[in-house]
Design a protein around this motif. Sequence first.
Motif, PDB file in Angstrom:
ATOM      1  N   ILE A  67      12.530  45.459  75.962  1.00  0.00           N
ATOM      2  CA  ILE A  67      11.721  45.907  75.046  1.00  0.00           C
ATOM      3  C   ILE A  67      11.355  45.447  73.640  1.00  0.00           C
ATOM      4  O   ILE A  67      12.401  44.767  73.011  1.00  0.00           O
ATOM      5  N   THR A  68      10.263  45.364  73.334  1.00  0.00           N
ATOM      6  CA  THR A  68       9.923  44.944  72.041  1.00  0.00           C
ATOM      7  C   THR A  68       8.966  45.979  71.269  1.00  0.00           C
ATOM      8  O   THR A  68       8.300  46.477  71.919  1.00  0.00           O
ATOM      9  N   TRP A  69       8.958  45.837  69.903  1.00  0.00           N
ATOM     10  CA  TRP A  69       8.273  46.657  69.249  1.00  0.00           C
ATOM     11  C   TRP A  69       6.580  45.860  68.946  1.00  0.00           C
ATOM     12  O   TRP A  69       6.821  44.695  69.064  1.00  0.00           O
ATOM     13  N   LEU A  70       5.674  46.600  68.939  1.00  0.00           N
ATOM     14  CA  LEU A  70       4.390  46.066  68.617  1.00  0.00           C
ATOM     15  C   LEU A  70       4.373  45.033  67.293  1.00  0.00           C
ATOM     16  O   LEU A  70       3.768  44.120  67.414  1.00  0.00           O
ATOM     17  N   ALA A  71       5.003  45.658  66.457  1.00  0.00           N
ATOM     18  CA  ALA A  71       5.065  44.920  65.151  1.00  0.00           C
ATOM     19  C   ALA A  71       6.365  45.723  64.305  1.00  0.00           C
ATOM     20  O   ALA A  71       6.751  46.915  64.462  1.00  0.00           O
ATOM     21  N   PRO A  72       7.068  45.145  63.388  1.00  0.00           N
ATOM     22  CA  PRO A  72       7.880  45.630  62.772  1.00  0.00           C
ATOM     23  C   PRO A  72       7.747  46.915  62.047  1.00  0.00           C
ATOM     24  O   PRO A  72       6.463  47.010  61.142  1.00  0.00           O
ATOM     25  N   GLY A  73       8.403  48.032  62.312  1.00  0.00           N
ATOM     26  CA  GLY A  73       7.865  49.392  61.963  1.00  0.00           C
ATOM     27  C   GLY A  73       6.714  50.023  62.339  1.00  0.00           C
ATOM     28  O   GLY A  73       6.351  51.221  61.953  1.00  0.00           O
ATOM     29  N   VAL A  74       6.151  49.585  63.459  1.00  0.00           N
ATOM     30  CA  VAL A  74       5.086  50.015  64.148  1.00  0.00           C
ATOM     31  C   VAL A  74       5.391  50.511  65.434  1.00  0.00           C
ATOM     32  O   VAL A  74       5.583  49.733  66.425  1.00  0.00           O
ATOM     33  N   PRO A  75       5.846  51.910  65.693  1.00  0.00           N
ATOM     34  CA  PRO A  75       6.589  52.501  67.088  1.00  0.00           C
ATOM     35  C   PRO A  75       5.730  52.571  68.282  1.00  0.00           C
ATOM     36  O   PRO A  75       5.677  53.526  68.756  1.00  0.00           O
ATOM     37  N   ILE A  92       3.002  50.959  75.501  1.00  0.00           N
ATOM     38  CA  ILE A  92       2.939  52.376  75.403  1.00  0.00           C
ATOM     39  C   ILE A  92       2.810  52.776  73.966  1.00  0.00           C
ATOM     40  O   ILE A  92       3.490  52.288  73.064  1.00  0.00           O
ATOM     41  N   PHE A  93       1.618  53.609  73.908  1.00  0.00           N
ATOM     42  CA  PHE A  93       1.399  53.835  72.433  1.00  0.00           C
ATOM     43  C   PHE A  93       0.570  55.392  72.457  1.00  0.00           C
ATOM     44  O   PHE A  93      -0.185  55.640  73.587  1.00  0.00           O
ATOM     45  N   SER A  94       0.477  55.973  71.469  1.00  0.00           N
ATOM     46  CA  SER A  94      -0.528  56.954  71.492  1.00  0.00           C
ATOM     47  C   SER A  94      -1.843  57.110  70.494  1.00  0.00           C
ATOM     48  O   SER A  94      -1.835  55.996  69.813  1.00  0.00           O
ATOM     49  N   ASP A  95      -2.619  57.825  70.782  1.00  0.00           N
ATOM     50  CA  ASP A  95      -3.911  57.886  69.744  1.00  0.00           C
ATOM     51  C   ASP A  95      -3.710  58.489  68.713  1.00  0.00           C
ATOM     52  O   ASP A  95      -3.522  59.669  68.740  1.00  0.00           O
ATOM     53  N   ALA A 266      12.439  49.684  61.431  1.00  0.00           N
ATOM     54  CA  ALA A 266      12.521  50.562  62.375  1.00  0.00           C
ATOM     55  C   ALA A 266      13.120  51.789  62.148  1.00  0.00           C
ATOM     56  O   ALA A 266      12.701  52.834  62.326  1.00  0.00           O
ATOM     57  N   SER A 267      14.085  51.796  61.344  1.00  0.00           N
ATOM     58  CA  SER A 267      14.843  53.027  60.961  1.00  0.00           C
ATOM     59  C   SER A 267      13.890  53.989  60.085  1.00  0.00           C
ATOM     60  O   SER A 267      13.776  55.005  60.255  1.00  0.00           O
ATOM     61  N   LEU A 268      13.218  53.095  59.243  1.00  0.00           N
ATOM     62  CA  LEU A 268      12.187  54.187  58.493  1.00  0.00           C
ATOM     63  C   LEU A 268      11.163  54.736  59.433  1.00  0.00           C
ATOM     64  O   LEU A 268      10.789  55.968  59.238  1.00  0.00           O
ATOM     65  N   ALA A 269      10.588  53.877  60.497  1.00  0.00           N
ATOM     66  CA  ALA A 269       9.673  54.699  61.400  1.00  0.00           C
ATOM     67  C   ALA A 269      10.400  55.730  62.061  1.00  0.00           C
ATOM     68  O   ALA A 269       9.691  56.763  62.295  1.00  0.00           O
ATOM     69  N   VAL A 270      11.468  55.339  62.668  1.00  0.00           N
ATOM     70  CA  VAL A 270      12.210  56.559  63.138  1.00  0.00           C
ATOM     71  C   VAL A 270      12.288  57.902  62.396  1.00  0.00           C
ATOM     72  O   VAL A 270      12.142  58.992  62.905  1.00  0.00           O
ATOM     73  N   LEU A 271      12.731  57.716  61.149  1.00  0.00           N
ATOM     74  CA  LEU A 271      12.929  58.668  60.404  1.00  0.00           C
ATOM     75  C   LEU A 271      11.656  59.401  60.257  1.00  0.00           C
ATOM     76  O   LEU A 271      11.390  60.885  60.287  1.00  0.00           O
TER      77      LEU A 271
END
Length: 736
Positions: A67-75, A92-95, A266-271
Amino acid sequence: MWGPGRKMAFGAAPGPRSKLWYTLADGTLSEVFFPTLDRVALHELRFFASAGGAPPVDDAGDGKHRITWLAPGVPAFTVDSTHHEYRLTKEIFSDPDENALLIAATFTPELPDVRLYMQSSAHWQPGSEGNFGQVLETHPPALLMRQQDVWICIVGPFARATVGYYRTSDLQIDLHDGDGYLTNAYERAGPGNVAVGAEIGIRAGSFQIAIGFAHTRADAEEVARELLQKGSSNVRHSFERAWRSLPDLPPALSKVSGDEGMLAHASLAVLRCLEDKSHAGAFVASPAAPWGESNHNGNQVYHLVWPRDLCRIATALLDAGDPAAALRAFRHLQSRQRADGAWFQNWFMDGTPHWTSTELDQVALPILLAWRLGVAGCLDHDPYPVMVRPAAQFLIREGPLTQLDRWEDLGGLSPSTLAACIAALIVAAEFAHEAGEHVAASHLRAVADYWNDRVETWCSLPTGQYVRLAGDPDHRPTTGAIASEFLELVRYGLRRPKDERILRSLQGVDSTLKVGLPAGPSWRRYVGDLYGEHDDGSPWDGSGRGRPWPVLTGERARHFFSMGLPAAELVRSLEGFAGPGLMLPEQVWDGPDIPSSGLYFGKPTGSVSPLGWGHSEYLELLVTIALAGFPDIVLPARRRYTEGPQHEPAFVWSHKHQITRLTAGRRLRVQLPRPGAVHYSFDDWKTFAEADATDTTLGVWVAEVPTNKMTPGSELVWTAHYVTGWEGKNYSITVE
């Protein structure tokens, strides 16, 4: 029926328009929440590869996933799944503008007769009649599910479609029974635990699947089809742009990390993703149910608001550069405060309580959050009269024993709970002083002084080792579970980092609870902890064996740093626990590998991942190192208890804290629930005196008895005389 608690990814679009949250587990789409973060709508969506003459390959269970993120901090996430028969890449992502989710995939079979299939099921809510499924006769066919008032529509390049009952007559069962072929095509199913499925009409190459969520069938189908028309490139771009518009992570945090800021972003995005869209500031603990596959009654779920987790998340967001989010969390807490000043143990998004026990630290932490917001200059109103004061009143009425401590399975005298409460009372006294309520401020400090003075007597063995819990305020414990939560005394400035009692107790913690793991050390919660898998890998079922918690690695790292020791290795340990998906788990496995249960030494257990508290602790650790400071320290408390002269405060008796012993030379303050006086005697009523109770303006009245003149072994006898008459009961205290 819940999905795995061990999620490899969690995301959502920012902003209020898209009320959709998604998780990934085992390389594929797991639970999707809609329209609120406590409502699971979709159970899972997974793929199967099949060819005639062989059973189907379950991509989730049989594939190997990266698994990889689209970009740092972009979930938004890309999952590369490989098997000797195929390769499947899923993005996988949402609108951000609609309640719809997109899967952009590429399928590469190794043999020309391998076909790809998709199956999805709605979450079956315990106590409901179940769900309904239908194949829509469109070209290509679409899949429809209804879960109570939520409609889910799945559209894509489907060749054939079917609907059945999960694990009874669904697509996977049909492929297995049909020797690799889809032999049955049902149009409707339900009520029950339904699953829809379809053959992907593209033999190889790229395709897209859209999933729409709505409260009507027409709207669900419309948003799904519109998402397909937008296309993955446009939706991906708008998703990333929406995330880039949020306040960025302070650069200093990335500089002190061990992975160039990957886990910090990632942590900031998760929160941020843990916040509900319809109830501002309602941050849940985790988007999962621990050991979800064996969770059938819905009682043990983490997608609820806990005041403790919410305050930790809000503090981390504040320090990570998002004060607006922290203030929203604080306002949500204010809206959920009970009339008695406390909060329920946890609650759903609309405020309905789930568990209703009292945890005193969850009453204290909102006061400390108010203080932190005030120090940062982020408060837009005075929280003292409407929130801080009622919460402090609850603490002095009900403390110091807590019904449940921070681990929520037992109660008593807890060093971590006491630390939070003492710091909160000092903070409340500062608020009261600023408001001109000097009598109230004086009593709040008096109670804090007394509790702080008694921590070691209440919560440590004669050897000096702190224990997790004790129950008798009159006698020092002789036994107790070793645990590290006494470090909260250092966190708030009540004890020095190098306090001899702290260091001595840490030796006991390290000898009994420390575990060496591939990523570095971690610690179990306490001796005798039963919350974790059994040794054979079977899920926690009310008993088991507690495993190491990354949160405790973060707490220990902060103590390392406070003593002037390097904490970089423990920072890297936390980053190692997060793994490639950058999700910090609640617990990590510390036993031999058990592949059949998905358990590997040093990797997440089946409890929950991500845990918001863990990500908060990691960010707070980076903040501590970057600032070379300790933002949680309550400076008035530190000045009072570690920098000033030693206090010998009066003991405070209350109806919830009926002590029977008093240290020689100390005064006694009797706290009464209504106006009155204390009628007392030092010689078994041969003579007596009376002390009027003073109104503290906090809903309690206090009378001070001059017990400091009593000799060891003597006894005080007293009763209360109220305006309405005598209490009708005598109390006694022995001086020792």
